[in-house]
Motif scaffolding. Structure first.
Motif, PDB file in Angstrom:
ATOM      1  N   TYR A  31      69.869  78.055  44.608  1.00 36.88           N
ATOM      2  CA  TYR A  31      69.505  78.347  43.232  1.00 36.88           C
ATOM      3  C   TYR A  31      69.184  79.816  43.005  1.00 36.88           C
ATOM      4  N   ARG A  52      70.804  84.049  44.097  1.00 31.80           N
ATOM      5  CA  ARG A  52      70.569  83.013  45.104  1.00 31.80           C
ATOM      6  C   ARG A  52      70.270  83.627  46.467  1.00 31.80           C
ATOM      7  N   GLN A 101      75.075  81.281  42.132  1.00 30.13           N
ATOM      8  CA  GLN A 101      74.744  82.496  42.860  1.00 30.13           C
ATOM      9  C   GLN A 101      74.129  83.553  41.947  1.00 30.13           C
TER      10      GLN A 101
END
Length: 123
Positions: A31, A52, A101
């Protein structure tokens, strides 16, 4: 993913606070993460975000140079270090996550939200 924000409080102008957001339930490193805030009577606004992998960070112009976002993918936490606080930084701060990302800067890009933590800066 479940998010739990903490670290808010009352601080004088010029002071510092460090917010934390603990994540659970899913692979944290999947995440991108963000912090948003909402002042009384105003709409929720973007504060900062981090990819991320943690290699890139983004900030609202109003907090650049004063706030720093960071993440620890081992401890499943994201932090927001807030320095040189101003009265206009007062509000409820929310952490948010998106399974992507790249970090976003709009509310619509985030599908998971924590409950918020109150930050009050007295002048």
């Amino acid at each position: 993913v479940q998010l739990q924000a903490s670290g808010g409080g009352l601080v004088q102008a010029g002071g510092s606070l460090r917010l934390a957001c603990a994540a659970s339930g899913h692979t944290f490193s999947n995440y991108a993460l963000g912090w948003f805030r909402q002042a009384p009577g105003k709409e929720r606004e973007f504060v900062a975000s981090i990819t991320r992998s943690g290699d890139r960070t983004y900030y609202a112009d109003s907090v650049k140079g004063r706030f720093t976002i960071s993440r620890d993918n081992v401890k499943n936490t994201v932090h927001l270090q807030m320095n040189s606080l101003k009265s206009e930084d007062t509000g409820i701060y929310y952490c948010a996550a998106r399974e992507y990302q790249w970090a976003g800067a709009t509310i619509a890009e985030y599908g998971y939200w924590g409950q918020g933590t109150q930050v009050t800066v007295s002048s």
